[in-house]
Design a protein around this motif. Structure first.
Motif, PDB file in Angstrom:
ATOM      1  N   GLN A  34     -14.767  -2.667  -6.223  1.00 38.32           N
ATOM      2  CA  GLN A  34     -13.750  -3.310  -5.392  1.00 38.32           C
ATOM      3  C   GLN A  34     -13.974  -2.884  -3.946  1.00 38.32           C
ATOM      4  O   GLN A  34     -14.046  -1.691  -3.663  1.00 38.32           O
ATOM      5  CB  GLN A  34     -12.344  -2.893  -5.847  1.00 38.32           C
ATOM      6  CG  GLN A  34     -11.225  -3.301  -4.926  1.00 38.32           C
ATOM      7  CD  GLN A  34     -11.069  -4.804  -4.798  1.00 38.32           C
ATOM      8  OE1 GLN A  34     -11.135  -5.527  -5.765  1.00 38.32           O
ATOM      9  NE2 GLN A  34     -10.871  -5.281  -3.591  1.00 38.32           N
ATOM     10  N   GLU A  35     -14.073  -3.846  -3.047  1.00 36.25           N
ATOM     11  CA  GLU A  35     -14.249  -3.516  -1.629  1.00 36.25           C
ATOM     12  C   GLU A  35     -13.001  -2.836  -1.091  1.00 36.25           C
ATOM     13  O   GLU A  35     -11.884  -3.144  -1.495  1.00 36.25           O
ATOM     14  CB  GLU A  35     -14.522  -4.772  -0.815  1.00 36.25           C
ATOM     15  CG  GLU A  35     -15.884  -5.371  -1.089  1.00 36.25           C
ATOM     16  CD  GLU A  35     -16.176  -6.528  -0.162  1.00 36.25           C
ATOM     17  OE1 GLU A  35     -15.859  -6.432   1.042  1.00 36.25           O
ATOM     18  OE2 GLU A  35     -16.716  -7.525  -0.650  1.00 36.25           O
ATOM     19  N   TYR A  36     -13.194  -1.911  -0.154  1.00 31.26           N
ATOM     20  CA  TYR A  36     -12.090  -1.265   0.546  1.00 31.26           C
ATOM     21  C   TYR A  36     -12.643  -0.554   1.765  1.00 31.26           C
ATOM     22  O   TYR A  36     -13.848  -0.365   1.888  1.00 31.26           O
ATOM     23  CB  TYR A  36     -11.332  -0.277  -0.363  1.00 31.26           C
ATOM     24  CG  TYR A  36     -12.110   0.953  -0.732  1.00 31.26           C
ATOM     25  CD1 TYR A  36     -11.972   2.139  -0.001  1.00 31.26           C
ATOM     26  CD2 TYR A  36     -12.985   0.956  -1.804  1.00 31.26           C
ATOM     27  CE1 TYR A  36     -12.684   3.272  -0.339  1.00 31.26           C
ATOM     28  CE2 TYR A  36     -13.693   2.076  -2.147  1.00 31.26           C
ATOM     29  CZ  TYR A  36     -13.543   3.246  -1.427  1.00 31.26           C
ATOM     30  OH  TYR A  36     -14.253   4.372  -1.752  1.00 31.26           O
ATOM     31  N   SER A  37     -11.763  -0.160   2.650  1.00 28.62           N
ATOM     32  CA  SER A  37     -12.166   0.590   3.832  1.00 28.62           C
ATOM     33  C   SER A  37     -11.104   1.622   4.190  1.00 28.62           C
ATOM     34  O   SER A  37     -11.249   2.784   3.898  1.00 28.62           O
ATOM     35  CB  SER A  37     -12.447  -0.347   5.009  1.00 28.62           C
ATOM     36  OG  SER A  37     -12.928   0.379   6.115  1.00 28.62           O
ATOM     37  N   CYS A  38      -9.991   1.179   4.777  1.00 25.71           N
ATOM     38  CA  CYS A  38      -9.025   2.123   5.349  1.00 25.71           C
ATOM     39  C   CYS A  38      -8.152   2.832   4.313  1.00 25.71           C
ATOM     40  O   CYS A  38      -7.707   3.931   4.543  1.00 25.71           O
ATOM     41  CB  CYS A  38      -8.136   1.419   6.370  1.00 25.71           C
ATOM     42  SG  CYS A  38      -6.902   0.305   5.651  1.00 25.71           S
ATOM     43  N   ARG A  39      -7.860   2.175   3.192  1.00 21.47           N
ATOM     44  CA  ARG A  39      -6.997   2.685   2.116  1.00 21.47           C
ATOM     45  C   ARG A  39      -5.550   2.925   2.554  1.00 21.47           C
ATOM     46  O   ARG A  39      -4.818   3.662   1.905  1.00 21.47           O
ATOM     47  CB  ARG A  39      -7.576   3.952   1.495  1.00 21.47           C
ATOM     48  CG  ARG A  39      -8.887   3.675   0.774  1.00 21.47           C
ATOM     49  CD  ARG A  39      -9.412   4.877   0.093  1.00 21.47           C
ATOM     50  NE  ARG A  39      -8.679   5.040  -1.173  1.00 21.47           N
ATOM     51  CZ  ARG A  39      -9.173   5.661  -2.210  1.00 21.47           C
ATOM     52  NH1 ARG A  39     -10.373   6.187  -2.159  1.00 21.47           N
ATOM     53  NH2 ARG A  39      -8.460   5.777  -3.305  1.00 21.47           N
ATOM     54  N   VAL A  40      -5.140   2.323   3.671  1.00 20.04           N
ATOM     55  CA  VAL A  40      -3.754   2.467   4.139  1.00 20.04           C
ATOM     56  C   VAL A  40      -3.080   1.119   4.405  1.00 20.04           C
ATOM     57  O   VAL A  40      -2.081   1.050   5.099  1.00 20.04           O
ATOM     58  CB  VAL A  40      -3.649   3.384   5.387  1.00 20.04           C
ATOM     59  CG1 VAL A  40      -4.055   4.802   5.069  1.00 20.04           C
ATOM     60  CG2 VAL A  40      -4.452   2.825   6.548  1.00 20.04           C
ATOM     61  N   MET A  42      -4.120  -1.654   6.079  1.00 24.23           N
ATOM     62  CA  MET A  42      -4.246  -2.275   7.399  1.00 24.23           C
ATOM     63  C   MET A  42      -5.487  -3.161   7.570  1.00 24.23           C
ATOM     64  O   MET A  42      -5.422  -4.171   8.248  1.00 24.23           O
ATOM     65  CB  MET A  42      -4.282  -1.190   8.487  1.00 24.23           C
ATOM     66  CG  MET A  42      -2.958  -0.484   8.681  1.00 24.23           C
ATOM     67  SD  MET A  42      -1.636  -1.560   9.234  1.00 24.23           S
ATOM     68  CE  MET A  42      -2.224  -2.057  10.829  1.00 24.23           C
ATOM     69  N   CYS A  43      -6.609  -2.802   6.973  1.00 24.09           N
ATOM     70  CA  CYS A  43      -7.870  -3.485   7.292  1.00 24.09           C
ATOM     71  C   CYS A  43      -8.091  -4.781   6.522  1.00 24.09           C
ATOM     72  O   CYS A  43      -8.904  -5.598   6.938  1.00 24.09           O
ATOM     73  CB  CYS A  43      -9.046  -2.545   7.072  1.00 24.09           C
ATOM     74  SG  CYS A  43      -9.448  -2.265   5.330  1.00 24.09           S
ATOM     75  N   ALA A  60       1.917  -2.314   2.682  1.00 26.77           N
ATOM     76  CA  ALA A  60       0.830  -3.219   3.048  1.00 26.77           C
ATOM     77  C   ALA A  60       1.133  -3.844   4.405  1.00 26.77           C
ATOM     78  O   ALA A  60       1.486  -5.013   4.507  1.00 26.77           O
ATOM     79  CB  ALA A  60       0.641  -4.278   1.965  1.00 26.77           C
ATOM     80  N   ARG A  61       0.991  -3.073   5.446  1.00 25.92           N
ATOM     81  CA  ARG A  61       1.370  -3.503   6.793  1.00 25.92           C
ATOM     82  C   ARG A  61       0.474  -4.594   7.368  1.00 25.92           C
ATOM     83  O   ARG A  61       0.854  -5.271   8.303  1.00 25.92           O
ATOM     84  CB  ARG A  61       1.375  -2.289   7.718  1.00 25.92           C
ATOM     85  CG  ARG A  61       2.384  -1.245   7.300  1.00 25.92           C
ATOM     86  CD  ARG A  61       2.318  -0.051   8.218  1.00 25.92           C
ATOM     87  NE  ARG A  61       0.978   0.525   8.225  1.00 25.92           N
ATOM     88  CZ  ARG A  61       0.653   1.687   7.672  1.00 25.92           C
ATOM     89  NH1 ARG A  61       1.557   2.402   7.074  1.00 25.92           N
ATOM     90  NH2 ARG A  61      -0.573   2.137   7.729  1.00 25.92           N
ATOM     91  N   ALA A  72      -2.693  -9.533  -2.596  1.00 27.44           N
ATOM     92  CA  ALA A  72      -2.482  -8.111  -2.848  1.00 27.44           C
ATOM     93  C   ALA A  72      -3.511  -7.315  -2.064  1.00 27.44           C
ATOM     94  O   ALA A  72      -4.696  -7.661  -2.060  1.00 27.44           O
ATOM     95  CB  ALA A  72      -2.641  -7.808  -4.339  1.00 27.44           C
ATOM     96  N   LEU A  73      -3.060  -6.287  -1.382  1.00 26.81           N
ATOM     97  CA  LEU A  73      -3.973  -5.303  -0.820  1.00 26.81           C
ATOM     98  C   LEU A  73      -4.099  -4.237  -1.904  1.00 26.81           C
ATOM     99  O   LEU A  73      -3.176  -3.456  -2.136  1.00 26.81           O
ATOM    100  CB  LEU A  73      -3.436  -4.720   0.485  1.00 26.81           C
ATOM    101  CG  LEU A  73      -3.290  -5.718   1.627  1.00 26.81           C
ATOM    102  CD1 LEU A  73      -2.843  -5.016   2.905  1.00 26.81           C
ATOM    103  CD2 LEU A  73      -4.588  -6.474   1.863  1.00 26.81           C
ATOM    104  N   THR A  74      -5.230  -4.247  -2.592  1.00 27.29           N
ATOM    105  CA  THR A  74      -5.351  -3.425  -3.794  1.00 27.29           C
ATOM    106  C   THR A  74      -5.215  -1.936  -3.518  1.00 27.29           C
ATOM    107  O   THR A  74      -4.882  -1.180  -4.419  1.00 27.29           O
ATOM    108  CB  THR A  74      -6.672  -3.714  -4.540  1.00 27.29           C
ATOM    109  OG1 THR A  74      -7.776  -3.397  -3.699  1.00 27.29           O
ATOM    110  CG2 THR A  74      -6.732  -5.176  -4.972  1.00 27.29           C
ATOM    111  N   CYS A  75      -5.411  -1.507  -2.280  1.00 26.85           N
ATOM    112  CA  CYS A  75      -5.242  -0.092  -1.948  1.00 26.85           C
ATOM    113  C   CYS A  75      -3.774   0.332  -1.948  1.00 26.85           C
ATOM    114  O   CYS A  75      -3.458   1.511  -2.072  1.00 26.85           O
ATOM    115  CB  CYS A  75      -5.886   0.250  -0.609  1.00 26.85           C
ATOM    116  SG  CYS A  75      -5.026  -0.425   0.843  1.00 26.85           S
TER     117      CYS A  75
END
Length: 110
Positions: A34-40, A42-43, A60-61, A72-75
């Motif tokens: 699963q792709e991700y970057s910031c984990r907060v 935002m990205c 999920a700002r 959904a932002l999966t992070c």
């Protein structure tokens, strides 16, 4: 603690996830890329379109209220039901940015 099934359409991948853990954390534990970057939240790199089901994602700002109903932002997202997700799908606010190909004010040298 309730456990839900999450199906990623088009990949043949399915995981189980409790309502106390994020979808991304379960993907990483299960070895799903699963792709991700910031984990907060935002990205938007970890974005997935919700085809069926519900999530909670109060942090999920990076999403508008309307986008949070469909993506959904999966992070940040925790399942509230069984889910069908289409990974790598982005909300309209970012799709427009990607399609526009802005150059961020850069000037080409002649």
């Amino acid at each position: 603690m309730t456990e839900y099934t999450i199906e990623f359409v088009g990949t043949g991948e399915t995981i189980t996830c409790t309502d106390k853990e994020t979808i991304l954390s379960r993907c990483l534990e299960e070895g799903i890329a699963q792709e991700y970057s910031c984990r907060v939240g935002m990205c938007l790199a970890c974005s997935a379109k919700i085809l069926e089901g519900e999530v909670t994602q109060p942090a999920a700002r990076g999403l508008t209220e309307e986008e949070a109903e469909n993506f959904a932002l999966t992070c940040m997202a925790r399942p509230q039901s069984d889910l069908r997700l289409d990974r790598g799908k982005y909300p309209p606010s970012i799709e427009g940015d990607l399609a526009g190909g802005t150059n961020d004010g850069a000037v080409a040298d002649d």
